[in-house]
Design a protein around this motif. Structure first.
Motif, mmCIF file in Angstrom:
data_model
loop_
_atom_site.group_PDB
_atom_site.id
_atom_site.type_symbol
_atom_site.label_atom_id
_atom_site.label_comp_id
_atom_site.label_asym_id
_atom_site.label_seq_id
_atom_site.Cartn_x
_atom_site.Cartn_y
_atom_site.Cartn_z
ATOM 1 N N VAL A 219 -49.419 17.243 38.422
ATOM 2 C CA VAL A 219 -49.050 16.012 37.703
ATOM 3 C C VAL A 219 -48.280 15.079 38.626
ATOM 4 C CG1 VAL A 219 -47.762 15.057 35.750
ATOM 5 C CG2 VAL A 219 -49.023 17.203 35.480
ATOM 6 N N ASP A 220 -47.366 15.650 39.420
ATOM 7 C CA ASP A 220 -46.595 14.844 40.370
ATOM 8 C C ASP A 220 -47.509 14.152 41.384
ATOM 9 O OD1 ASP A 220 -44.321 15.686 39.097
ATOM 10 O OD2 ASP A 220 -43.823 17.238 40.566
ATOM 11 N N ARG A 221 -48.588 14.836 41.767
ATOM 12 C CA ARG A 221 -49.550 14.258 42.723
ATOM 13 C C ARG A 221 -50.195 13.001 42.128
ATOM 14 N NH1 ARG A 221 -55.021 15.894 43.653
ATOM 15 N NH2 ARG A 221 -54.645 17.559 42.150
ATOM 16 N N ILE A 222 -50.533 13.060 40.839
ATOM 17 C CA ILE A 222 -51.117 11.906 40.164
ATOM 18 C C ILE A 222 -50.104 10.764 40.095
ATOM 19 C CG2 ILE A 222 -52.204 11.053 38.054
ATOM 20 C CD1 ILE A 222 -53.830 13.223 39.489
ATOM 21 N N SER A 223 -48.868 11.089 39.727
ATOM 22 C CA SER A 223 -47.823 10.065 39.609
ATOM 23 C C SER A 223 -47.565 9.386 40.951
ATOM 24 C CB SER A 223 -46.528 10.703 39.089
ATOM 25 O OG SER A 223 -46.724 11.259 37.805
ATOM 26 N N HIS A 224 -47.560 10.182 42.018
ATOM 27 C CA HIS A 224 -47.338 9.625 43.355
ATOM 28 C C HIS A 224 -48.496 8.719 43.762
ATOM 29 C CE1 HIS A 224 -46.673 10.229 47.929
ATOM 30 N NE2 HIS A 224 -45.981 9.187 47.491
ATOM 31 N N SER A 225 -49.716 9.129 43.433
ATOM 32 C CA SER A 225 -50.884 8.301 43.777
ATOM 33 C C SER A 225 -50.814 6.962 43.059
ATOM 34 C CB SER A 225 -52.183 9.032 43.423
ATOM 35 O OG SER A 225 -52.375 9.101 42.026
ATOM 36 N N LEU A 226 -50.290 6.965 41.847
ATOM 37 C CA LEU A 226 -50.144 5.727 41.076
ATOM 38 C C LEU A 226 -49.180 4.771 41.781
ATOM 39 C CD1 LEU A 226 -51.218 4.655 38.333
ATOM 40 C CD2 LEU A 226 -49.063 5.406 37.324
ATOM 41 N N GLU A 227 -48.097 5.317 42.312
ATOM 42 C CA GLU A 227 -47.123 4.496 43.053
ATOM 43 C C GLU A 227 -47.772 3.876 44.289
ATOM 44 O OE1 GLU A 227 -43.880 7.063 44.001
ATOM 45 O OE2 GLU A 227 -43.374 7.485 41.899
ATOM 46 N N ILE A 228 -48.592 4.655 44.981
ATOM 47 C CA ILE A 228 -49.267 4.158 46.184
ATOM 48 C C ILE A 228 -50.238 3.028 45.826
ATOM 49 C CG2 ILE A 228 -50.865 4.776 48.059
ATOM 50 C CD1 ILE A 228 -49.665 7.646 47.876
ATOM 51 N N ILE A 229 -51.009 3.223 44.768
ATOM 52 C CA ILE A 229 -51.969 2.196 44.338
ATOM 53 C C ILE A 229 -51.250 0.887 44.035
ATOM 54 C CG2 ILE A 229 -53.602 1.521 42.526
ATOM 55 C CD1 ILE A 229 -54.178 4.580 42.209
ATOM 56 N N LYS A 230 -50.147 0.973 43.331
ATOM 57 C CA LYS A 230 -49.424 -0.240 42.922
ATOM 58 C C LYS A 230 -48.820 -0.980 44.113
ATOM 59 C CE LYS A 230 -48.581 1.127 38.150
ATOM 60 N NZ LYS A 230 -47.625 1.467 37.096
ATOM 61 N N LYS A 231 -48.548 -0.246 45.201
ATOM 62 C CA LYS A 231 -48.067 -0.893 46.420
ATOM 63 C C LYS A 231 -49.206 -1.571 47.172
ATOM 64 C CE LYS A 231 -44.066 2.107 47.296
ATOM 65 N NZ LYS A 231 -43.500 3.158 48.192
ATOM 66 N N ILE A 232 -50.358 -0.885 47.229
ATOM 67 C CA ILE A 232 -51.499 -1.412 47.983
ATOM 68 C C ILE A 232 -52.215 -2.520 47.215
ATOM 69 C CG2 ILE A 232 -53.764 -0.837 48.976
ATOM 70 C CD1 ILE A 232 -52.702 2.015 49.424
ATOM 71 N N PRO A 234 -51.369 -4.199 43.772
ATOM 72 C CA PRO A 234 -50.553 -4.347 42.556
ATOM 73 C C PRO A 234 -51.266 -5.003 41.391
ATOM 74 C CG PRO A 234 -49.842 -5.874 44.283
ATOM 75 C CD PRO A 234 -50.802 -4.930 44.915
ATOM 76 N N GLU A 235 -52.322 -5.769 41.681
ATOM 77 C CA GLU A 235 -53.044 -6.460 40.600
ATOM 78 C C GLU A 235 -54.015 -5.541 39.845
ATOM 79 O OE1 GLU A 235 -55.744 -6.868 44.228
ATOM 80 O OE2 GLU A 235 -53.589 -6.755 43.792
ATOM 81 N N LEU A 236 -54.265 -4.335 40.365
ATOM 82 C CA LEU A 236 -55.222 -3.428 39.741
ATOM 83 C C LEU A 236 -54.635 -2.835 38.461
ATOM 84 C CD1 LEU A 236 -57.977 -1.985 39.956
ATOM 85 C CD2 LEU A 236 -56.829 -0.186 41.258
ATOM 86 N N LEU A 237 -55.434 -2.868 37.394
ATOM 87 C CA LEU A 237 -55.027 -2.286 36.116
ATOM 88 C C LEU A 237 -55.255 -0.780 36.189
ATOM 89 C CD1 LEU A 237 -53.990 -3.187 33.312
ATOM 90 C CD2 LEU A 237 -56.378 -3.275 32.561
ATOM 91 N N VAL A 238 -54.158 -0.023 36.244
ATOM 92 C CA VAL A 238 -54.266 1.425 36.461
ATOM 93 C C VAL A 238 -53.125 2.131 35.750
ATOM 94 C CG1 VAL A 238 -52.993 1.228 38.653
ATOM 95 C CG2 VAL A 238 -54.443 3.247 38.236
ATOM 96 N N ASP A 239 -53.403 3.346 35.267
ATOM 97 C CA ASP A 239 -52.360 4.134 34.615
ATOM 98 C C ASP A 239 -52.659 5.612 34.802
ATOM 99 O OD1 ASP A 239 -50.054 4.689 33.247
ATOM 100 O OD2 ASP A 239 -50.649 3.679 31.380
ATOM 101 N N GLY A 240 -51.614 6.430 34.654
ATOM 102 C CA GLY A 240 -51.751 7.871 34.772
ATOM 103 C C GLY A 240 -50.384 8.520 34.947
ATOM 104 N N PRO A 241 -50.291 9.809 34.866
ATOM 105 C CA PRO A 241 -51.385 10.719 34.509
ATOM 106 C C PRO A 241 -51.801 10.538 33.045
ATOM 107 C CG PRO A 241 -49.289 11.895 34.605
ATOM 108 C CD PRO A 241 -49.019 10.524 35.105
#
Length: 328
Positions: A219-232, A234-241
């Motif tokens: 679960v932590d891996r998913i949460s961390h990936s979400l943080e990375i996506i939002k940095k790279i 930020p306009e992408l509509l994304v959520d998780g886990p």
């Protein structure tokens, strides 16, 4: 009632026919490929090159009432292998090829030959794999097409054509145990693929847990990936886990994750690993009896797409259309 599967197929055919592109099929003697190429040519999806035995292919066409028109070129691969020896030798010199005889021996594989044709711009795309395991398509693609690429990362998606929606599943074919950074790349590449075919990307990073309902390394891996996506991006509509049911069902989303802009209306579903992704796409495809287009490879400098060995003629035709669109 609107039929999303039918409409999406029509959209792909229309988009692919906008520009003239040539796609090569290294398994040209295969009956499904011959049938698919006939359809692609008739629908003006692409010009097609079949690598194989001309007499055999034409006899198969006659026996099965398949029309091979002027937009289909049959090439005996033995007649062109030597044309690519020097370039393959230069490309792979002192890596896995040490002389021209070894290069020619590699080119006896029609998949490698077709990828070299793409590398040298003799064709616009490659569709292969109906008789070969994925590794035998991916490995030479990496070695040739991605050679010298600063970020060679490649992932895949399947386009799942339901009657009431089209969903994008990633990555169900390439990356076994992606870390957080790789998951972020898969999500971004998949969102870009969705956009390229008119699907608004609403990305769900799937897990066995929704929101903060559970914890643990996966679960932590998913949460961390979400943080990375939002940095790279930020306009992408994304959520998780987020769990699969909460990602696609508005009713369940209102219970589990009511504040999410993605939950209940996700169009791009990112699986945490190859195990879950591959099992799910095949289970859904076979149980729901839907068309699944793919695996569509993402991140390549030039389009190569790998067919499932269980691919239908329909799957091949629309994978070819996607390959054409990727070449634009």
């Amino acid at each position: 009632m609107k039929n999303y599967s039918r409409d999406f197929k029509l959209f792909l055919k229309k988009q692919a026919s906008l520009k003239v592109r040539t796609i090569v099929f290294p398994e040209g003697n295969n009956l499904k490929i011959i049938k698919s190429v006939s359809i692609c040519s008739k629908l003006k999806i692409s010009k097609c090159i079949l690598l194989g035995d001309s007499s055999y292919i034409k006899n198969m066409a006659v026996q099965n009432n398949i029309v091979l028109n002027d937009n289909i070129l049959i090439i005996n691969p033995d007649s062109i292998r030597k044309n690519y020896v020097d370039d393959l030798f230069k490309l792979r010199k002192n890596k896995d090829i040490f002389n021209r005889d070894q290069a020619l021996n590699k080119l006896n594989d029609n998949v490698i030959l077709s990828i070299m044709m793409l590398y040298l711009n003799d064709v616009d795309g490659v569709v292969a794999g109906i008789t070969r395991p994925t590794a035998e398509i991916i490995r030479p693609t990496f070695q040739i097409i991605q050679n010298g690429c600063k970020d060679p990362f490649v992932s895949s998606v399947f386009l799942m054509l339901f009657l009431d929606k089209v969903l994008v599943y990633g990555d169900c074919a390439i990356n076994r145990y992606p870390n957080s950074t790789e998951l972020a790349k898969i999500a971004i590449q998949s969102a870009n693929t969705a956009s390229s075919v008119g699907i608004f990307p609403s990305v769900a990073m799937l897990s066995y847990s929704t929101g903060s309902s559970s914890s643990g390394a996966s679960v932590d891996r998913i949460s961390h990936s979400l943080e990375i996506i939002k940095k790279i991006k930020p306009e992408l509509l994304v959520d998780g886990p987020i769990q699969y049911d909460a990602a696609i069902s508005k009713e369940i989303a209102n219970i589990k994750l009511p504040e999410s802009q993605v939950a209940g209306q996700a169009t791009v579903l990112i699986f945490p690993d190859l195990n879950s992704g591959n099992i799910t796409y095949k289970a859904v495809q076979q149980t729901a009896k839907i068309t699944s287009i793919g695996p569509i490879l993402q991140g390549l400098k030039k389009p190569v797409n790998d067919l499932s060995r269980g691919a239908s003629v329909d799957d091949v035709v629309y994978t070819t259309a996607m390959t054409v669109i990727q070449s634009f």
